[in-house]
Write an enzyme that holds these catalytic residues in place. Structure first.
Site, mmCIF file in Angstrom:
data_model
loop_
_atom_site.group_PDB
_atom_site.id
_atom_site.type_symbol
_atom_site.label_atom_id
_atom_site.label_comp_id
_atom_site.label_asym_id
_atom_site.label_seq_id
_atom_site.Cartn_x
_atom_site.Cartn_y
_atom_site.Cartn_z
ATOM 1 N N TRP A 98 5.391 -10.265 34.075
ATOM 2 C CA TRP A 98 6.405 -11.182 34.603
ATOM 3 C C TRP A 98 7.172 -11.859 33.474
ATOM 4 C CZ3 TRP A 98 7.373 -16.395 34.094
ATOM 5 C CH2 TRP A 98 8.263 -16.958 35.002
ATOM 6 N N HIS A 99 6.484 -12.144 32.382
ATOM 7 C CA HIS A 99 7.124 -12.876 31.292
ATOM 8 C C HIS A 99 8.107 -12.031 30.488
ATOM 9 C CE1 HIS A 99 4.099 -16.021 32.019
ATOM 10 N NE2 HIS A 99 4.948 -16.811 31.389
ATOM 11 N N GLY A 100 7.988 -10.728 30.522
ATOM 12 C CA GLY A 100 8.966 -9.948 29.770
ATOM 13 C C GLY A 100 8.654 -8.473 29.721
ATOM 14 N N PHE B 169 13.137 -15.329 30.463
ATOM 15 C CA PHE B 169 12.122 -14.750 31.329
ATOM 16 C C PHE B 169 12.590 -14.714 32.779
ATOM 17 C CE2 PHE B 169 9.489 -16.983 27.998
ATOM 18 C CZ PHE B 169 9.397 -15.863 27.210
#
Length: 466
Positions: free
Chosen positions: A321-323, A466
């Site tokens: 999810w963060h990248g 993000f």
């Protein structure tokens, strides 16, 4: 447009509040929807269409579920459709190039696939989760289907938390969208919270971020142990005060408009375990994954092995999810392993151990995780971690010693600001004294932040990417 900018502070925000409060109450959601779209479209006008598409998709899916409640099989298909469309948008814009690049590297026959190089729509990771959870909650019966598309659109586009959270679930603001009563006291609390967040971002995060900027561009092999730890400590403070500052600003702005959002950070650096850390850090994301992934998978109710599986899935997804980069995947799996170990036996030992030992253990591992998180090039990330343990250029160097001494006053302020000491002192004040103290602190915080913004050029929000 960012909250910590002169344009927002002295043009957009005053105009928005003015328009909002002179608008008759029954039309305020419509006015807010228009203002939200202007806010988002200021920097990315084309991607407003993606957001409008998300609104239409989940609004219509919610109505379909409400109208066919008795047909569970059909409703399940509607939920699946919503999830597929929302995740499809997120995967296409955020992960397509990452997937294609890795497929080409593993399978040369797929070399005809080309990365598209599309820009990431700001906030897409946040608002897709919000809209997706709405449909799921309507299916579960945890939220009523919203029949007014203006109110639903206002929820999705609500500018205080649109860009970088906190992730607001529809069921938490359903009643506020339908009817809210703003008050002078709530507005004043909102101003206080907003200015506190602004000061965190501008005066603390930006200044310590300048130190991290020095170390993040250096070759890991040239870093001394002192330099590597000093750099990652700077990043740890930067990301905390940057993101918690943004969250405070979002909560404060929400209060100015009559909304109450839940807190997103609760002094995470005082944690005594990794489990506790993730109950205090980015609370809205952790609770989202717990409610919509971990618990539906079975949580910890179906035996230890399946509990470990569920932790693994949740934290792999949290990392992704963060990248779109392998360092984020490794970062998520790093925490998955730690949480499994704590659940197996370590957490019970930490509860019996001296508090100082738990704090040291947690901060040590969190700092290692930030070194992995902050360096998107995976080889550089591991090289940086190696430098933290002597794999670089000696134990210390004169430049790092100089920077340590130079930044020591700021580091001490950051340590104190990471602790709940200020909150405790504030609660000890007599209620009659708090109003004057709040006014003075707000004025001073706004004055100093404005002076810094006029003069400074370094002002990113880390979680925007993000």
């Amino acid at each position: 447009m960012v909250f910590s900018s002169i344009l927002f502070l002295f043009l957009y925000l005053p105009l928005t509040l003015g328009i909002y409060y002179i608008t008759p109450r029954r039309w305020r959601n419509l006015a807010l929807l228009v203002l939200n779209l202007i806010f988002y479209g200021w920097g990315e006008p084309i991607y407003v269409l993606i957001m409008i598409f998300s609104i239409l998709v989940d609004y219509s899916h919610g109505l379909l579920i409400a109208r066919h409640r008795e047909n569970d099989r059909f409703c399940r298909k509607v939920v699946a459709s919503s999830v597929i469309i929302n995740l499809g948008l997120l995967v296409f814009f955020k992960y397509y190039d990452f997937i294609v690049t890795n497929l080409r590297a593993v399978f040369p026959a797929l070399s005809f696939l080309e990365p598209l190089g599309l820009g990431l729509p700001i906030g897409i990771s946040f608002y897709t989760f919000q809209t997706m959870s709405y449909t799921i909650d309507v299916y579960r019966g945890d939220a009523r289907a919203q029949k007014d598309i203006v109110s639903f659109g206002t929820f999705v586009t609500l500018f205080p938390q649109l860009i970088a959270g906190p992730i607001v679930k529809y069921k938490d603001v359903d009643d506020q969208l339908r009817e809210r009563r703003e008050s002078v006291e709530q507005f004043a609390q909102g101003v206080q919270t907003f200015v506190c967040g602004l000061a965190k971002k501008v005066l603390l995060a930006n200044n310590i971020g300048a130190l991290w900027e020095i170390y993040k561009t250096m070759d890991p092999s040239s870093l001394s142990v002192l330099g590597a730890w000093l750099g990652v400590l700077a990043f740890a403070f930067q990301i905390y005060f940057d993101f918690s500052g943004y969250s405070d600003m979002a909560i404060g702005l929400g209060r100015m408009l009559g909304f109450e959002f839940k807190i997103n950070f609760d002094y995470p650096y005082i944690s005594r375990s990794i489990t506790e850390f993730w109950r205090r850090w980015h609370i809205s994301l952790s609770s989202w994954f717990r409610e919509y992934v971990y618990i539906p998978l079975g949580g910890n109710r179906k035996g230890l092995l399946k509990t470990y599986r569920n932790i693994f899935v949740v934290w792999m997804l949290t990392g992704i999810w963060h990248g779109a980069s392998w360092n984020y995947v490794c970062w998520g799996l790093f925490f998955a392993v730690l949480l499994m170990v704590e659940k197996a036996f370590l957490l019970s030992l930490l509860k019996k151990a001296p508090a100082a030992l738990g704090h040291i253990y947690t901060l040590f591992l969190v700092l290692i995780s930030w070194a992995l998180f902050a360096n998107e090039d995976i080889s550089r990330a591991f090289g940086y971690i190696g430098a933290m343990f002597g794999g670089g250029n000696g134990l210390w160097d004169s430049a790092s010693l100089y920077r340590l001494v130079s930044y020591l006053p700021l580091l001490l302020i950051l340590v104190l600001a990471s602790l709940p000491l200020g909150k405790k002192l504030w609660l000890r004040l007599k209620p009659s004294h708090r109003w004057g103290a709040a006014m003075a602190l707000c004025f001073l915080g706004l004055l100093l932040s404005t002076a810094y913004l006029v003069d400074a050029s370094y002002n990113p929000f880390l979680y925007f990417r993000f």
